[in-house]
Design an enzyme around this catalytic site. Sequence first.
Site, PDB file in Angstrom:
ATOM      1  N   HIS A  52       0.815  -1.215   0.000  1.00  0.00           N
ATOM      2  CA  HIS A  52       0.000   0.000   0.000  1.00  0.00           C
ATOM      3  C   HIS A  52       0.854   1.272   0.000  1.00  0.00           C
ATOM      4  CE1 HIS A  52      -3.020  -2.958   1.187  1.00  0.00           C
ATOM      5  NE2 HIS A  52      -3.967  -2.080   0.888  1.00  0.00           N
TER       6      HIS A  52
ATOM      7  N   GLY B 194      -0.982  -2.891  -5.670  1.00  0.00           N
ATOM      8  CA  GLY B 194      -1.973  -3.887  -5.276  1.00  0.00           C
ATOM      9  C   GLY B 194      -3.339  -3.292  -5.054  1.00  0.00           C
ATOM     10  N   HIS B 195      -3.398  -2.056  -4.554  1.00  0.00           N
ATOM     11  CA  HIS B 195      -4.673  -1.378  -4.322  1.00  0.00           C
ATOM     12  C   HIS B 195      -4.686  -0.109  -5.166  1.00  0.00           C
ATOM     13  CE1 HIS B 195      -8.230   0.312  -2.623  1.00  0.00           C
ATOM     14  NE2 HIS B 195      -8.263  -0.483  -1.566  1.00  0.00           N
TER      15      HIS B 195
ATOM     16  N   HIS C 167     -11.528  -7.570  -5.722  1.00  0.00           N
ATOM     17  CA  HIS C 167     -11.842  -6.645  -4.644  1.00  0.00           C
ATOM     18  C   HIS C 167     -12.632  -5.471  -5.200  1.00  0.00           C
ATOM     19  CE1 HIS C 167     -11.011  -3.696  -1.429  1.00  0.00           C
ATOM     20  NE2 HIS C 167     -10.746  -4.737  -0.651  1.00  0.00           N
TER      21      HIS C 167
ATOM     22  N   GLU D 259     -13.564  -9.406  -0.076  1.00  0.00           N
ATOM     23  CA  GLU D 259     -14.362  -8.185  -0.234  1.00  0.00           C
ATOM     24  C   GLU D 259     -14.660  -7.955  -1.720  1.00  0.00           C
ATOM     25  OE1 GLU D 259     -12.747  -5.728   3.648  1.00  0.00           O
ATOM     26  OE2 GLU D 259     -11.639  -5.528   1.755  1.00  0.00           O
TER      27      GLU D 259
ATOM     28  N   GLU E  10     -19.247  -3.434   1.167  1.00  0.00           N
ATOM     29  CA  GLU E  10     -18.472  -2.506   1.985  1.00  0.00           C
ATOM     30  C   GLU E  10     -18.876  -1.062   1.695  1.00  0.00           C
ATOM     31  OE1 GLU E  10     -13.809  -1.145   2.494  1.00  0.00           O
ATOM     32  OE2 GLU E  10     -14.274  -3.074   1.537  1.00  0.00           O
TER      33      GLU E  10
ATOM     34  N   CYS F 101     -17.049   1.488   1.559  1.00  0.00           N
ATOM     35  CA  CYS F 101     -16.107   2.037   0.579  1.00  0.00           C
ATOM     36  C   CYS F 101     -16.445   1.592  -0.839  1.00  0.00           C
ATOM     37  CB  CYS F 101     -14.685   1.608   0.918  1.00  0.00           C
ATOM     38  SG  CYS F 101     -13.964   2.475   2.328  1.00  0.00           S
TER      39      CYS F 101
ATOM     40  N   CYS G 115     -10.974   2.244   6.892  1.00  0.00           N
ATOM     41  CA  CYS G 115     -11.094   2.947   5.615  1.00  0.00           C
ATOM     42  C   CYS G 115     -12.489   3.527   5.414  1.00  0.00           C
ATOM     43  CB  CYS G 115     -10.737   2.014   4.471  1.00  0.00           C
ATOM     44  SG  CYS G 115     -11.651   0.459   4.474  1.00  0.00           S
ATOM     45  N   CYS G 116     -13.526   2.867   5.932  1.00  0.00           N
ATOM     46  CA  CYS G 116     -14.896   3.332   5.694  1.00  0.00           C
ATOM     47  C   CYS G 116     -15.222   4.635   6.430  1.00  0.00           C
ATOM     48  CB  CYS G 116     -15.893   2.239   6.060  1.00  0.00           C
ATOM     49  SG  CYS G 116     -15.765   0.768   5.025  1.00  0.00           S
TER      50      CYS G 116
END
Length: 817
Positions: free
Chosen positions: A161, A212-213, A290, A342, A358, A360, A426-427
Amino acid sequence: MKRIGFLWTFALAVGACGAGGYPFRPAEMTNVTVTAGFWLPRFETNRLVTVWADFRKSEEARIPNFKNAASRNWGTFRGIPFDDSDVYKIIEGAAYTLSTHPDPKLEKYLDDLIDQIAKAQEPDGYLYTARTLGFNYGPKNGKVSFGMMGPTRWSNCPSSHELYNVGHMYEAAVAYYEVTGKRTLLDVAIRSADLVDRVFGPGLTQLKAVPGHEEIELALCKLHRATGEARYLKLAKHFLDQRGAAGVDKREAAVFTQAGDLVKGDEMAMKGAYCQNHLPVTRQREAVGHAVRAGYLYCGMADVAALTGNDAYVKAIDALWANVVEKKLHLNGSVGARPRGEAFGANYELPNEGAYLETCAGIANALWNQRMFLLHGDAKYVDVLERVLYNGFLSGISLGGDEFFYPNPQASRGGYRRSKWFGCSCCPVNVVRFIPQIAQFAYATRGDAAYVNLFVATEARLNLAGGDVKLAQRTDYPWKGASRIAVTPARDGQRFTLNVRIPGWCVGRPVPSDLYTQVVPGSPDDFSVKVNGQPVKVEPRKGYCAIDRAWKAGDVVEVEMNMPVRRIKAHDAVEADRGRLAVERGPIVYCAEGADNDGHVLDKVVAADAVFAETTVDVLGNVYPALKVPALTVKRGLRTCTTVPTTLKLIPYFAWCHRGAGEMQTFFPTKADPSLLGPTFDARASHCNASDTPLAMCDGIEPKTSGDQKVRRMTFWPKKGSEEWVEYELPAAEPVCGVDVYWFDDTGVGACRVPESWTVQVKPSAEAPWQDVVSNRPGVKDRYDSASFAPVVARFVRLTVKLRKDFSGGVLEWKLR
C-alpha cells in the site's frame, strides 16, 4: 484563508492544462450550497461531528505515526501500514468542508498536522511511516520478517500500500491547496510523485510493478490538473497499462470468479483477479476481485481516458459498467457480494444476508458512475449514483455521524451493529470526504447546457458559455416528488438548455437494466415539468427533459414526480431473491427491522398484491416516512407450518439499526413457502456475550471448522468452567428425535473450547419438568456433534453444557431432527 480556485474533485474540465478533459463539467463545489431539506443535516453532522470524531480516533494510533516519523523515532509504529491513508482522507474531507464553511480552528489543526506530515517525509520524497519507523523489522520464528511492506522500498507493491497511501495524500494535497492556497502538503505530494515517477515511470530501467490497491492512478490525474505537470498523467496511464501485462494465467481469474477464493499466497493472489491484474485493463469485460480496488481502477481509467482521448479505456469501462449494472449491482446500489476478498461474486450472485457491500465499495461505485456521466452525459449513470447515495452508502454512517457500518447487508438475523471505529477504518474516513462532494453531483454543464442531476435543496451558480446562471432549488425530495427551480440568467434573454433529469425509478426503470424491475411499473406520465406554470412537452433525451429557451430572471421550473410505493422484482437468475419482492418509494429502498415488529421480520410474508399505507417512524428524534402493510407471520417448526395475520412496518433502509441490533429484511417472500423460511425457533441462552447472539445457532450458515471466525456465533464468554445452557422454543410441541451441534473452539486464538460434557433436555410445555434424553456426552471438534434418541414430543429443547476448567465455549450451529 485564501481561496485560490474552484474545487473540482473529478479531474478535469475541458481544456484543463491543455490536455483535454471530460466533455461534461461538474459544478464547482464552492458554487453549490445545500440550503435545507434532507441533506443539510447530514452535511452539518459531517462537518461538525464526523470530521472531528475521525481525527480523535486517528490521534490514538495513526497521527502519532507521523509525529514519530518526523523525529525518526524508530520502532514506534502502531497499526497497519495503510493507516497513513486514513489521515489523508480525513484531511481531504476537512478541506472540502472549509471550502464552504471557513473554520479557523479546523484550519489551524490541519496546518499543524500537515507540518508533521511534511517532516515525516524522507529527503528524496519517500513517505511511508511504517518503513520509516521500522515496522515489522525483527526476528520471527528465527527469520527476519518484514510483513506486508517487504524488506526494501517498493519490494512488495502488491501488498504494501505504499502507492495507495500516497495516492490519497495527493488527493488531500490538491484539495487543501485549492481551498486555502497553502502549498506545504502540495509540495510534499510533488516530491513524492517525482520520486514515484523516477522509480516507476515509463522507461527500460524503471521498476516494473503493479499497485496492489488502485488509487494512485486517479490521484495522479488530480495532481496533473493542479500542477500542469504532464509526467503525472503519463505515469497514471503507465500504471494502468502495466496491469495484466505479465500474462497472468487466465485460469486464476476463472477460479477466483467461480469459487470466491484468493489464490494461495499473497503475491499470487495479488497478481490475479483480486486486484484486477488478470488481464490488460483494455481487455477486461467482467468486474472481478476486490470491489473497492476495482471501482478506483475504473475511476482512474475514466480520468485518463478523458484527459488523453483513449477510446480503448472508454470501451472497456463501458463494458464493465454494463456487467455490473446488469448482473452484479445490489438493490441498495452497492457492489461486492462476497466477504471473502471483499469481492464481486459471479454474475447474478447477489445474496442479501450474506452480502458484504463494503461502505467504501458503495462510495467507489458512486464516484465511478459520476465519472461515467461526465464522459457520456447520460442520466442512467446518475440513476445508479442516486441509488447508492440514498441507500447503500447512507446506511454506512449513523444519524449521529460517529458510528459506521463496514459491510452493509440487505438482511440480518440480528447482532450486527455500527461501530465507532475499526482496526481497518477505511470506511469512516472515506465517508468524511465523500459527503461534501454530494452537492457537486447535483449539477453539471456543457457549453450552453445546464444539467439538474439530483433533486437537492441548493443554491448553485453554473458557468455556461453565455454567462453564469443561478439556480435555486427547493424540494422535500426524497420524501416528496416535487421540486421548484428558480432560474436567474446572467441577463434577461440569455438562451441556454436546462436539462432536468427524469429519474428511472419514476418512469418504470429502477436501474438501467433488467436486473431489477417494478411489478407495477411507472410510466412517462408519472413525470411532468412546467415553466412559469405552463406544461412542457417531455421528450426524453438520454434521460433528460431538455428545456431550450431564452430565460429571464424570475423564471420558475416546477418538476413533479409521482412517488407511489413500488414492489421490486429481481431477475430470475438471482437465486437469493426468487419468490421474493422488495419495496421502494422514490429513490428509497425500504426494509423492516425488529424494533418496529416485535423483534422478528425474517418470518414475515408480504403478498405480491398487498396494499401499503403511509405512516411515520421516529428514529432518534428524526421523523421519516414509513410504510405499513398487512402481512403473515409464519411459524415453522420441524414438521408444522402455521401463519398468523399481522401488520408489518417498514422504514428507510438507511435508517436501520439505530434502535438495537435486531433482525432486518429487504426482500420479502410473497407466499408462505417453507423453502424460503427456515425453522422459526426462539433461541436463548443462560448467558451470551454482547458481541454474539443466540440466533446464530439457527441461522443456517454452515461453519467450516470449530474455529471458523467468518460465521456468527453464540458464546458464553467470559464465563469459564461453569454450567451454562442454550435453549430452543418451537412454535408448537412436536416430535424431536435428535440434535446436531457444531461447537465453537478457537484454540490458538482465544479461550473457547468444546465443552467438557453436554446434556440434551426436553419438555412439552413451559410448565412441565425437564427430561434428560442424552446425558453427559463429551464435546467433539470440527464437525457436527450428533446425538439421536427415541422420538419425544417437545416444545422446548435445551442443551446443558459443562464448560472446561479455565475455558469458555460456544455454539456455531445447532439443528434439531
